[in-house]
Scaffold this active site. Structure first.
Site, mmCIF file in Angstrom:
data_model
loop_
_atom_site.group_PDB
_atom_site.id
_atom_site.type_symbol
_atom_site.label_atom_id
_atom_site.label_comp_id
_atom_site.label_asym_id
_atom_site.label_seq_id
_atom_site.Cartn_x
_atom_site.Cartn_y
_atom_site.Cartn_z
ATOM 1 N N ASN A 107 27.525 -15.357 -15.044
ATOM 2 C CA ASN A 107 27.618 -16.057 -16.328
ATOM 3 C C ASN A 107 28.893 -16.894 -16.311
ATOM 4 O O ASN A 107 29.925 -16.446 -15.807
ATOM 5 C CB ASN A 107 27.684 -15.062 -17.480
ATOM 6 C CG ASN A 107 26.367 -14.893 -18.196
ATOM 7 O OD1 ASN A 107 26.272 -14.125 -19.130
ATOM 8 N ND2 ASN A 107 25.330 -15.595 -17.788
ATOM 9 N N ARG A 152 40.784 -61.549 -18.106
ATOM 10 C CA ARG A 152 41.540 -61.543 -19.357
ATOM 11 C C ARG A 152 41.452 -60.208 -20.088
ATOM 12 O O ARG A 152 42.403 -59.780 -20.746
ATOM 13 C CB ARG A 152 40.997 -62.664 -20.250
ATOM 14 C CG ARG A 152 41.817 -62.884 -21.480
ATOM 15 C CD ARG A 152 41.272 -63.926 -22.444
ATOM 16 N NE ARG A 152 40.105 -64.656 -22.066
ATOM 17 C CZ ARG A 152 39.183 -65.067 -22.943
ATOM 18 N NH1 ARG A 152 39.319 -64.787 -24.226
ATOM 19 N NH2 ARG A 152 38.146 -65.757 -22.545
ATOM 20 N N HIS A 187 19.107 -14.114 -8.362
ATOM 21 C CA HIS A 187 19.579 -15.366 -8.956
ATOM 22 C C HIS A 187 20.147 -16.342 -7.922
ATOM 23 O O HIS A 187 20.451 -17.487 -8.269
ATOM 24 C CB HIS A 187 20.656 -15.072 -10.013
ATOM 25 C CG HIS A 187 20.093 -14.549 -11.299
ATOM 26 N ND1 HIS A 187 19.229 -13.483 -11.370
ATOM 27 C CD2 HIS A 187 20.268 -14.958 -12.591
ATOM 28 C CE1 HIS A 187 18.908 -13.254 -12.625
ATOM 29 N NE2 HIS A 187 19.517 -14.139 -13.388
ATOM 30 N N PHE A 199 28.600 -19.363 -22.422
ATOM 31 C CA PHE A 199 28.146 -19.893 -21.138
ATOM 32 C C PHE A 199 27.467 -21.250 -21.268
ATOM 33 O O PHE A 199 27.185 -21.901 -20.265
ATOM 34 C CB PHE A 199 27.157 -18.916 -20.485
ATOM 35 C CG PHE A 199 26.084 -18.437 -21.425
ATOM 36 C CD1 PHE A 199 25.141 -19.298 -21.938
ATOM 37 C CD2 PHE A 199 26.028 -17.108 -21.806
ATOM 38 C CE1 PHE A 199 24.155 -18.862 -22.807
ATOM 39 C CE2 PHE A 199 25.046 -16.654 -22.679
ATOM 40 C CZ PHE A 199 24.105 -17.538 -23.182
ATOM 41 N N GLU A 241 16.025 -19.169 -23.160
ATOM 42 C CA GLU A 241 17.082 -20.165 -23.003
ATOM 43 C C GLU A 241 16.457 -21.530 -23.276
ATOM 44 O O GLU A 241 16.092 -22.274 -22.370
ATOM 45 C CB GLU A 241 17.670 -20.046 -21.598
ATOM 46 C CG GLU A 241 18.333 -18.687 -21.401
ATOM 47 C CD GLU A 241 18.287 -18.170 -19.966
ATOM 48 O OE1 GLU A 241 17.907 -18.944 -19.074
ATOM 49 O OE2 GLU A 241 18.624 -16.992 -19.758
ATOM 50 N N TYR A 297 23.806 -4.920 -23.915
ATOM 51 C CA TYR A 297 23.270 -5.973 -23.055
ATOM 52 C C TYR A 297 24.172 -6.207 -21.848
ATOM 53 O O TYR A 297 25.395 -6.309 -21.964
ATOM 54 C CB TYR A 297 23.131 -7.296 -23.825
ATOM 55 C CG TYR A 297 22.672 -8.434 -22.941
ATOM 56 C CD1 TYR A 297 21.363 -8.474 -22.472
ATOM 57 C CD2 TYR A 297 23.553 -9.436 -22.536
ATOM 58 C CE1 TYR A 297 20.930 -9.483 -21.640
ATOM 59 C CE2 TYR A 297 23.132 -10.455 -21.697
ATOM 60 C CZ TYR A 297 21.827 -10.476 -21.259
ATOM 61 O OH TYR A 297 21.400 -11.476 -20.419
ATOM 62 N N TYR A 343 36.421 -63.048 -18.849
ATOM 63 C CA TYR A 343 36.708 -61.718 -19.384
ATOM 64 C C TYR A 343 37.118 -60.728 -18.300
ATOM 65 O O TYR A 343 37.925 -59.828 -18.550
ATOM 66 C CB TYR A 343 35.478 -61.160 -20.107
ATOM 67 C CG TYR A 343 35.159 -61.809 -21.422
ATOM 68 C CD1 TYR A 343 35.908 -62.863 -21.938
ATOM 69 C CD2 TYR A 343 34.070 -61.361 -22.170
ATOM 70 C CE1 TYR A 343 35.598 -63.451 -23.138
ATOM 71 C CE2 TYR A 343 33.752 -61.943 -23.391
ATOM 72 C CZ TYR A 343 34.509 -62.989 -23.871
ATOM 73 O OH TYR A 343 34.197 -63.572 -25.056
#
Length: 526
Positions: A190, A278, A78, A348, A433, A48, A275
Site C-alpha cells: 500500500n 519576446r 500482487h 493510498f 476500488e 482489516y 512571441y
C-alpha cells in the site's frame, strides 16, 4: 545521511536518487505501532489487513496460524507488473521513501522491515520492478509487490542492467531475506511510493533541462538579433508573477554585455520580435511556477504515510476513530478502545501525485514547444535575417531544414503525451476500488517527454550556435559565449551539410548531463 521521517527535502531526495547512504536513529514510533499490530493479531476482533482478506475479500476472517502465510500470499499474488524495469534511481527513491513512511510509526511494521529497506538501499540492492501495472490507487500495488518480493528473496534483482534471482543477489550482498509478520506485506505494497518516485525523478531530471532551455533561448535571441527590451524588470514587476520576474532576470544576466545586441540597438527597423523570443519570460516563468508547485506536492508525498490501515496511539485513536457505532461497537477498522486504533482510510489514493505529474507534463511540453518555435524562426530568413536553413549555400545544402522537422515531430509527440492522465479512471477489484488516479502512468510518461524535450533543446542549441557563427566577428555576452564554446567542444560548426544526427545526440547528452546549465539558474526547491 540521517533519515528523519517526515522531513525529507528535495535536495535530500536528489541525493537519494543519486545513491547516498541512509541511517535511522529513532525507532520508538516503529516499535510502538508494531506492538499495537501484534496485539490486534493476537486478539479476536476483525482488523482489516491483519486478520482479514484484502479488498473485496475484507470480510473474510483469517485464522491466527495463517497470518504470516496471508502476507506472503499477498505479495506473491500482487507481483504482476509488466514492461521495462524502473531505473535504479527510481527504485532507490522507492526504497528510501517507503522506509521513511513506515518509520513514522503509523504502519505497524516491525523494526526489521524498515531495517531491511535501508540495508538494501545502502548495499546497492536494486529490485527488478516492472514499470507497468499500477492504476495509482490502493497504492502502487504491483510495483511495490515486486520490490517486496525481491527483498524476500523470491523475486528478481537488477544487476548491471541484467535480471538475476534476488536470492542470489541478497546472498552476494550478505543481506538476509525478509520474512513478513501480520500486516507487513500490506504496509509494504500500500502506498504511493512508485508513482511518487517516478514523478520525483522526472522533476529532478527536468530542473537542469529547464535551466538549459533558458540559456538556449537567450542564445537564439542573440543569433536572431532580437531585442532584450522585453526583459526589462519593470514589465514583469507590474504583472507580479514570481516565476516570470525571476526568469526575466535570468535572461537579462545571460545577455548582459552582448556586442551583438549593441550592434543593432540603433537603426533596427523591426518594432517587435516574435512571441517565441519576446514572451520567453511569460512562458518559461509560468512553467517555473508550475514546476515549483509540483515539487511542493511531491516532497509532501515523499514524506507522507500512505498505506492502509493506519495505526494510531491511544490519544490519536480517540480523536480520529470517531464515536462508537450503534450497540457500543467500535468504528469499523478500529481496534478496541484503550489499545490504540487501527483505522482504515484511503491515503493510498495517488490523486495529488497524478495532478502534479499532469502539470509537469504540460510544463515539459511547453518548454519543448516554444523551443521548437525558436528553431523554426532561426531557419526562416524572413524573420531571423540569417542564411536560409542556417547554411551558407542553400539549395546545394539543406542545413537545419530536417533537423527542425525532427524537433517538430518530438514536440507533436509531447502534445499527445501531455493529455492529462488523472481524468481517466477504470474501476478495479470488483468495483471495490471504483475510482483510481492513474498516477503511475502520469509520472512514467514524463520521462519520454523529457527525452523528447532534451533533443528539441539540443537542436535549438546547435541551430543558435550556427546563427552566432554567421554573425562573427561580433561576440555575444560572456555567458552565451561560454555556452557556445562548451557546445562547440563536442559539436563542430556546420555551415555545410554533414551527418548531423551524431551532433544532435552529443548535444542532447550535454543537455541531459546538465553540462550546459547556466550559472544562477532557478531551482525548483530546497
Amino acid at each position: 545521511m540521517k533519515l528523519i521521517p517526515g522531513h525529507l527535502t528535495l535536495a535530500q531526495l536528489a541525493a537519494i536518487a543519486a545513491g547516498t547512504t541512509l541511517e535511522l536513529d529513532d525507532w520508538a514510533a516503529v516499535d510502538a505501532s508494531a506492538a499495537l499490530v501484534a496485539a490486534a493479531a493476537a486478539g479476536d476482533a476483525p482488523v482489516y489487513g491483519v486478520n482479514t482478506g484484502f479488498g473485496k475479500l475484507a470480510s473474510t476472517r483469517i485464522a491466527k496460524d495463517q497470518l504470516a502465510q496471508l502476507q506472503l500470499n499477498l505479495i506473491r499474488s500482487h507481483a504482476v507488473g509488466v514492461g521495462a524495469p524502473m531505473s535504479p534511481a527510481v527504485v532507490r527513491l522507492m526504497l528510501a521513501t517507503k522506509a521513511a513512511s513506515l518509520a513514522r510509526g503509523f504502519s505497524g511494521v516491525r523494526r526489521v522491515v524498515v531495517r531491511s529497506l535501508l540495508d538494501a538501499f545502502n548495499a546497492g540492492f536494486v529490485p527488478y520492478v516492472p514499470a507497468q501495472g499500477s492504476v495509482g490507487a490502493s497504492g502502487d500495488l504491483a510495483p511495490l509487490a515486486h520490490l517486496t518480493l525481491a527483498l524476500m528473496g523470491e523475486g528478481e534483482a537488477l544487476v548491471k542492467g541484467q535480471r538475476v534471482p534476488a536470492r542470489e543477489e541478497l546472498a552476494r550482498l550478505n543481506l538476509p531475506p525478509l520474512t513478513l509478520a501480520a500486516k507487513e506485506g500490506l504496509a509494504l505494497i500500500n502506498g504511493t511510493q512508485a508513482s511518487t518516485a517516478l514523478a520525483l525523478h522526472a522533476l529532478l531530471r527536468f530542473e537542469g533541462l529547464f535551466a538549459t532551455a533558458l540559456a538556449s533561448g537567450a542564445m537564439t535571441l542573440d543569433a536572431a538579433r532580437g531585442s532584450d527590451g522585453p526583459f526589462d524588470a519593470r514589465i514583469h514587476a507590474v504583472r507580479g508573477q514570481p516565476g516570470q520576474i525571476e526568469v526575466a532576470a535570468v535572461y537579462r544576466e545571460l545577455l548582459a554585455g552582448s556586442a551583438i545586441r549593441a550592434s543593432h540597438r540603433d537603426g533596427d527597423e523591426r518594432v517587435q520580435d516574435p512571441y517565441c523570443l519576446r514572451c520567453q519570460p511569460q512562458v518559461m516563468g509560468a512553467c517555473l511556477d508550475q514546476a515549483r508547485h509540483a515539487a511542493e506536492v511531491l516532497v509532501r508525498e515523499a514524506n507522507a504515510v500512505t498505506d492502509n490501515p493506519l495505526v494510531f496511539d491511544d490519544c490519536m485513536a480517540d480523536a480520529s476513530a470517531g464515536p462508537p457505532q450503534a450497540g457500543g461497537e467500535p468504528p469499523r477498522g478500529a481496534a478496541p478502545q484503550g489499545r490504540g486504533g487501527i483505522v482504515s482510510g484511503g491515503n493510498f489514493h495517488a490523486e495529488p501525485v497524478a495532478f502534479a505529474a499532469d502539470n509537469l507534463a504540460l510544463v515539459i511540453a511547453e518548454v519543448g514547444a516554444i523551443a521548437e518555435r525558436r528553431i523554426a524562426m532561426l531557419i526562416d530568413p524572413g524573420i531571423s535575417r540569417l542564411p536560409p536553413f542556417l547554411t551558407a549555400d542553400a539549395g546545394l545544402h539543406s542545413g537545419f531544414m530536417i533537423a527542425h522537422v525532427t524537433a517538430a515531430a518530438l514536440a507533436s509527440e509531447n502534445k499527445s503525451l501531455a493529455h492529462p492522465a488523472s481524468v481517466d479512471s477504470l474501476p478495479t477489484s470488483a468495483n471495490q476500488e471504483d475510482h483510481v488516479s492513474m498516477a503511475t502512468f502520469a509520472a512514467r510518461r514524463l520521462h519520454a517527454m523529457l527525452d523528447n524535450t532534451a533533443h528539441i533543446v539540443a537542436i535549438e542549441l546547435l541551430a543558435a550556435a550556427q546563427g552566432i557563427d554567421f554573425l562573427r566577428p561580433l561576440q555575444s555576452s560572456a555567458a552565451v559565449e561560454a555556452l557556445h564554446a562548451r557546445l562547440r567542444a563536442d559539436c563542430a560548426s556546420s555551415p555545410a551539410d554533414h551527418y548531423l544526427a551524431p551532433d544532435i545526440e552529443r548535444a542532447a547528452a550535454l543537455v541531459q548531463a546538465g553540462a550546459l546549465t547556466p550559472p544562477h539558474a532557478p531551482r525548483f526547491g530546497g
